[in-house]
Design a protein around this motif. Structure first.
Motif, PDB file in Angstrom:
ATOM      1  N   MET A 138     -18.217   1.650 -14.815  1.00 19.95           N
ATOM      2  CA  MET A 138     -17.617   2.484 -13.516  1.00 19.95           C
ATOM      3  C   MET A 138     -17.766   1.723 -12.481  1.00 19.95           C
ATOM      4  O   MET A 138     -18.587   1.011 -12.045  1.00 19.95           O
ATOM      5  CB  MET A 138     -18.458   3.819 -13.459  1.00 19.95           C
ATOM      6  N   ARG A 139     -16.780   1.677 -11.402  1.00 21.08           N
ATOM      7  CA  ARG A 139     -16.652   0.979 -10.095  1.00 21.08           C
ATOM      8  C   ARG A 139     -16.279   1.972  -9.038  1.00 21.08           C
ATOM      9  O   ARG A 139     -15.503   2.825  -9.475  1.00 21.08           O
ATOM     10  CB  ARG A 139     -16.006  -0.058 -10.420  1.00 21.08           C
ATOM     11  N   VAL A 140     -16.874   2.034  -7.891  1.00 13.88           N
ATOM     12  CA  VAL A 140     -16.465   2.675  -6.706  1.00 13.88           C
ATOM     13  C   VAL A 140     -16.212   1.487  -5.746  1.00 13.88           C
ATOM     14  O   VAL A 140     -16.893   0.707  -5.407  1.00 13.88           O
ATOM     15  CB  VAL A 140     -17.774   3.581  -6.310  1.00 13.88           C
ATOM     16  N   TYR A 141     -15.061   1.802  -4.952  1.00 14.06           N
ATOM     17  CA  TYR A 141     -14.329   1.101  -4.053  1.00 14.06           C
ATOM     18  C   TYR A 141     -14.251   1.884  -2.866  1.00 14.06           C
ATOM     19  O   TYR A 141     -13.576   2.863  -3.137  1.00 14.06           O
ATOM     20  CB  TYR A 141     -13.085   0.346  -4.469  1.00 14.06           C
ATOM     21  N   TRP A 142     -14.881   1.537  -2.008  1.00 16.33           N
ATOM     22  CA  TRP A 142     -14.819   2.337  -0.665  1.00 16.33           C
ATOM     23  C   TRP A 142     -13.772   1.544   0.399  1.00 16.33           C
ATOM     24  O   TRP A 142     -14.076   0.387   0.872  1.00 16.33           O
ATOM     25  CB  TRP A 142     -15.936   2.313   0.246  1.00 16.33           C
ATOM     26  N   PHE A 143     -12.659   2.363   0.893  1.00 11.23           N
ATOM     27  CA  PHE A 143     -11.670   1.921   1.781  1.00 11.23           C
ATOM     28  C   PHE A 143     -11.937   2.616   3.042  1.00 11.23           C
ATOM     29  O   PHE A 143     -12.358   3.597   3.156  1.00 11.23           O
ATOM     30  CB  PHE A 143     -10.181   1.812   1.255  1.00 11.23           C
ATOM     31  N   ASN A 144     -11.242   2.122   4.304  1.00  7.47           N
ATOM     32  CA  ASN A 144     -11.142   3.026   5.336  1.00  7.47           C
ATOM     33  C   ASN A 144     -10.456   4.378   5.121  1.00  7.47           C
ATOM     34  O   ASN A 144     -10.746   5.287   5.904  1.00  7.47           O
ATOM     35  CB  ASN A 144     -10.498   2.207   6.345  1.00  7.47           C
ATOM     36  N   ASP A 145      -9.439   4.561   4.306  1.00  3.87           N
ATOM     37  CA  ASP A 145      -8.771   5.833   4.178  1.00  3.87           C
ATOM     38  C   ASP A 145      -9.002   6.213   2.857  1.00  3.87           C
ATOM     39  O   ASP A 145      -8.506   7.498   2.598  1.00  3.87           O
ATOM     40  CB  ASP A 145      -7.299   5.410   4.350  1.00  3.87           C
TER      41      ASP A 145
END
Length: 89
Positions: free
Chosen positions: A1-8
């Protein structure tokens, strides 16, 4: 499982696709559940990591709505699921 945080948005990628009774067509429908390892699923419930089986997506969608976010979007493939949670408009 991977979690990617972006500005939006936040993207949560699971390399495991739908399993058993859950298919790409019925993914996320209430009452449709299946577990690769029912023993681990039961242990998670007993230990308090899960309140009720089969309500996770509905609970998350309700909390997103309550917070003013758009509904989560799901891209369901046979071997992976991507959940996209966008920020408030």
């Amino acid at each position: 499982m991977r979690v990617y945080w972006f500005n939006d948005r936040i993207e949560i990628q699971n390399s495991g696709g739908p399993y058993g009774a859950v298919t790409t067509e019925n993914f996320g429908q209430p009452g449709i559940t299946d577990y690769r390892n029912p023993h681990i699923a039961e242990a998670m419930k007993v230990l308090g990591f899960v309140q009720r089986f089969g309500v996770g997506i509905a609970t998350a969608q309700a909390e997103l709505q309550r917070n003013g976010n758009p509904p989560a979007e799901f891209q369901v493939q046979p071997s992976a699921v991507l959940a996209i949670v966008k920020k408030k408009s």
